[in-house]
Design a protein around this motif. Structure first.
Motif, PDB file in Angstrom:
ATOM      1  N   ALA A  77       0.823  -1.218   0.000  1.00 22.46           N
ATOM      2  CA  ALA A  77       0.000   0.000   0.000  1.00 22.46           C
ATOM      3  C   ALA A  77       0.857   1.268   0.000  1.00 22.46           C
ATOM      4  CB  ALA A  77      -0.928  -0.008   1.218  1.00 22.46           C
ATOM      5  N   LEU A  78       2.047   1.184   0.579  1.00 22.68           N
ATOM      6  CA  LEU A  78       2.896   2.374   0.699  1.00 22.68           C
ATOM      7  C   LEU A  78       3.943   2.473  -0.409  1.00 22.68           C
ATOM      8  CD1 LEU A  78       3.466   2.428   4.575  1.00 22.68           C
ATOM      9  CD2 LEU A  78       1.750   3.658   3.213  1.00 22.68           C
ATOM     10  N   ARG A  79       3.925   1.505  -1.311  1.00 22.28           N
ATOM     11  CA  ARG A  79       4.995   1.417  -2.304  1.00 22.28           C
ATOM     12  C   ARG A  79       5.134   2.673  -3.139  1.00 22.28           C
ATOM     13  NH1 ARG A  79       4.623  -3.984  -5.588  1.00 22.28           N
ATOM     14  NH2 ARG A  79       3.124  -2.880  -6.894  1.00 22.28           N
ATOM     15  N   ASP A  80       4.023   3.285  -3.502  1.00 24.85           N
ATOM     16  CA  ASP A  80       4.118   4.483  -4.357  1.00 24.85           C
ATOM     17  C   ASP A  80       4.096   5.776  -3.537  1.00 24.85           C
ATOM     18  OD1 ASP A  80       1.510   4.309  -3.564  1.00 24.85           O
ATOM     19  OD2 ASP A  80       0.654   4.861  -5.506  1.00 24.85           O
ATOM     20  N   ILE A  81       4.145   5.662  -2.225  1.00 25.76           N
ATOM     21  CA  ILE A  81       4.162   6.850  -1.365  1.00 25.76           C
ATOM     22  C   ILE A  81       5.492   6.991  -0.635  1.00 25.76           C
ATOM     23  CG2 ILE A  81       3.214   7.855   0.753  1.00 25.76           C
ATOM     24  CD1 ILE A  81       0.494   7.094  -0.021  1.00 25.76           C
ATOM     25  N   ALA A  82       5.949   5.915  -0.019  1.00 26.91           N
ATOM     26  CA  ALA A  82       7.138   5.992   0.837  1.00 26.91           C
ATOM     27  C   ALA A  82       8.410   6.228   0.018  1.00 26.91           C
ATOM     28  CB  ALA A  82       7.258   4.712   1.654  1.00 26.91           C
ATOM     29  N   HIS A  83       9.345   6.973   0.612  1.00 26.83           N
ATOM     30  CA  HIS A  83      10.649   7.197  -0.022  1.00 26.83           C
ATOM     31  C   HIS A  83      11.656   6.121   0.357  1.00 26.83           C
ATOM     32  CE1 HIS A  83       9.538  11.729  -0.214  1.00 26.83           C
ATOM     33  NE2 HIS A  83       9.175  11.104  -1.311  1.00 26.83           N
ATOM     34  N   ALA A  84      11.469   5.536   1.534  1.00 29.22           N
ATOM     35  CA  ALA A  84      12.407   4.513   2.018  1.00 29.22           C
ATOM     36  C   ALA A  84      11.675   3.658   3.036  1.00 29.22           C
ATOM     37  CB  ALA A  84      13.631   5.159   2.668  1.00 29.22           C
ATOM     38  N   ALA A  85      12.135   2.423   3.195  1.00 26.83           N
ATOM     39  CA  ALA A  85      11.507   1.521   4.165  1.00 26.83           C
ATOM     40  C   ALA A  85      12.503   0.479   4.639  1.00 26.83           C
ATOM     41  CB  ALA A  85      10.291   0.829   3.539  1.00 26.83           C
ATOM     42  N   ILE A  86      12.246  -0.021   5.832  1.00 28.08           N
ATOM     43  CA  ILE A  86      13.017  -1.137   6.388  1.00 28.08           C
ATOM     44  C   ILE A  86      12.085  -1.846   7.359  1.00 28.08           C
ATOM     45  CG2 ILE A  86      13.961   0.132   8.396  1.00 28.08           C
ATOM     46  CD1 ILE A  86      16.655  -1.309   7.823  1.00 28.08           C
ATOM     47  N   ASP A  87      12.332  -3.145   7.574  1.00 22.91           N
ATOM     48  CA  ASP A  87      11.528  -3.811   8.600  1.00 22.91           C
ATOM     49  C   ASP A  87      12.312  -3.828   9.910  1.00 22.91           C
ATOM     50  OD1 ASP A  87      13.344  -5.862   7.717  1.00 22.91           O
ATOM     51  OD2 ASP A  87      12.021  -7.335   8.650  1.00 22.91           O
ATOM     52  N   LEU A  88      11.587  -3.801  11.012  1.00 25.76           N
ATOM     53  CA  LEU A  88      12.224  -3.670  12.325  1.00 25.76           C
ATOM     54  C   LEU A  88      12.466  -5.057  12.916  1.00 25.76           C
ATOM     55  CD1 LEU A  88      10.247  -0.592  13.674  1.00 25.76           C
ATOM     56  CD2 LEU A  88      12.487  -0.670  12.544  1.00 25.76           C
ATOM     57  N   SER A  89      13.609  -5.620  12.576  1.00 23.85           N
ATOM     58  CA  SER A  89      13.962  -6.940  13.084  1.00 23.85           C
ATOM     59  C   SER A  89      14.908  -6.843  14.269  1.00 23.85           C
ATOM     60  CB  SER A  89      14.595  -7.780  11.977  1.00 23.85           C
ATOM     61  OG  SER A  89      15.664  -7.079  11.371  1.00 23.85           O
ATOM     62  N   ASP A  90      15.780  -5.839  14.253  1.00 24.48           N
ATOM     63  CA  ASP A  90      16.815  -5.739  15.284  1.00 24.48           C
ATOM     64  C   ASP A  90      16.569  -4.588  16.262  1.00 24.48           C
ATOM     65  OD1 ASP A  90      17.978  -7.827  13.973  1.00 24.48           O
ATOM     66  OD2 ASP A  90      19.503  -6.626  12.968  1.00 24.48           O
TER      67      ASP A  90
END
Lengths: 315, 315
Positions: free
Chosen positions: A194-207
């Protein structure tokens, strides 16, 4: 029947073959059909018993979590999850354990519409390696290096629950819901799409937020200010954790598998509205700055001293 | 620097980034570009120390073999090998071991033009899981189920060398060349590509001819007669092994990683000529029959009693 055949058998009952699997398990390779114009997103993660999950974790949850942590990486790229392979190392052939493991794995696979397309089993201390594959239109993937100055830093869901559950493991009043945040994380696949065409950057919070956000900042050549009072907490988290104690769990505790995304301020409302459709909250927790480095500010705007290192496996 | 960073560093020196890797290691996923009109071929294999290779195997060879057995599966599909991920479980952080492992892995990767696109390391008894990915034009992949009655059953190279090396491991006069057949198998990628539009069916010989060919026969609903006198043997194999003893090694010994292909009789000469270009022999060893089952015949045409079961891991 060997272990992998057992797992396969269990899968065959639960997951209908997808149209993008031209040839499944049973030949030298699986043959898979990526959609025209899309590129392949690939990630791999190993989970070791006692290191990535408590040794007493239920086999259902181990199956679920092994796939979830991999799907979470696909979510962070904004990829459509499609296929995965499984390498399972087991200390002994325990049919009940294998069935439960397969059930957890296949429940999440069915829910996420991903197909098991290959695998192998071996004898040894319990560990699970999954390679997950998805696809994303060329040029559309969310990367770590796109954060822009003045972007809003946002996170999905709530932070710190998994770390709290880990801390409370031995306590008898640890609730099922809180324990599930550690054992059965929800990969934010729909949110990533859903955020693919909005967000500038992303990461998942694993650590943990501190370490994971630092990767985004490093890759993007920017810094960030995070307002600690804005970090989203679950009701259970608030019930158990004193405010003075919350920050360590929320910034340095791993295993939340929420997404952290950077979005232009004027796009935040639309982004939040898109996620609300499937009951996922999006919280603005700070902003991207031209000054590099990651700073945490308390409610009075005073910098909180904190080493920005999340949990790192296997140092 | 953790183990995977070390491996990556070593790789960066040896393997130029390929044009089909849009984003390599360092984000949540790698992004890969399959050629238009091609489908993805995916395989995964785990190697465990003491089970899939002798515990005293040199780390260079472990790195080589871990990739080779996976590329061999791509070869058997007639796929162009492109990418792989690596999950490495190590008992201790030994920099020399890791460098040698990475050198073996990257030497074969460079030779085979495949790129390392992701990975993970964990602590534990030595095991290696690789997921290899390739591409093949839609509809062109070699499968196990295409063998036709009267096809010639052929194998590349020679059979039994790896099993012989394993048997001779403790003998001081085991030659380097023979040992290399066990430790550094050659995935027959070029042969798989060259035979893609000729062969009706293919499989790689990982568990021994008897067991592996049985998979092709089962999938194709046919049988085969194999003429034992035609099985191709290396000069070293002939030197060490009495004819009466050869059959067990050649039919039931694993780890040869040659290809077994089924080809229309009139196409055999062309197939052999194509492989001769890159110095790979192709030997006709039998024929596909309408009568199901796998029969081995001696030089007099008499059936040799032999259970058609190759080596099976982890039973």
């Amino acid at each position: 029947m060997d272990e992998f055949s057992l797992i396969q058998k269990y899968f065959a009952q639960l997951t209908a073959p997808a149209g993008d699997v031209l040839l499944g398990i049973g030949d030298d390779c699986a043959l898979l059909q990526p959609p025209a114009g899309e590129v392949l997103a690939v990630t791999t993660d190993t989970l070791v018993s006692g290191r990535h999950f408590p040794v007493e974790t239920a086999p259902y949850d181990i199956g679920w979590k092994s796939l979830a942590v991999n799907l979470s990486d696909l979510a962070a790229m904004g990829a459509q999850a499609r296929w995965f392979t499984l390498a399972l190392t087991l200390p002994e052939a325990n049919q009940t354990w294998i069935q439960e493991f397969a059930r957890g794995l296949s429940d999440l696979a069915a829910q996420s519409k991903v197909a098991l397309v290959g695998g192998d089993t071996a004898r040894g201390p319990l560990s699970i390696t999954i390679t997950a594959m998805g696809t994303v239109p060329a040029g559309a993937a969310l990367k770590r290096n796109g954060a822009q100055i003045d972007d809003v830093v946002c996170v999905t869901g709530t932070l710190g629950d998994a770390a709290l559950a880990l801390r409370l493991l031995s306590e008898s009043d640890l609730s099922t819901d809180l324990r599930a945040r550690l054992d059965r994380p929800t990969p934010r696949l729909a949110a990533g799409l859903a955020l693919r065409d909005i967000a500038h950057a992303a990461i998942d919070l694993s650590d943990g937020l501190a370490g994971d956000l630092a990767h985004v900042l490093d890759a993007s050549g920017v810094g960030a200010e995070i307002y600690s009072a804005r970090l989203p907490s679950s009701l259970e988290f608030k019930k158990y954790v004193a405010p003075t104690d919350a920050l360590a769990l929320q910034l340095q505790g791993g295993d939340d598998y929420e997404l952290c995304v950077c979005i232009a301020p004027e796009k935040f409302d639309e982004a939040a509205a898109r996620l609300a459709v499937f009951d996922v909250s999006l919280t603005s927790i700070g902003r991207i700055t031209s000054e590099t480095g990651l700073r945490f500010l308390d409610a009075n705007g005073v910098t909180i001293p904190l080493a920005p290192n999340g949990y790192r496996h296997f140092q």
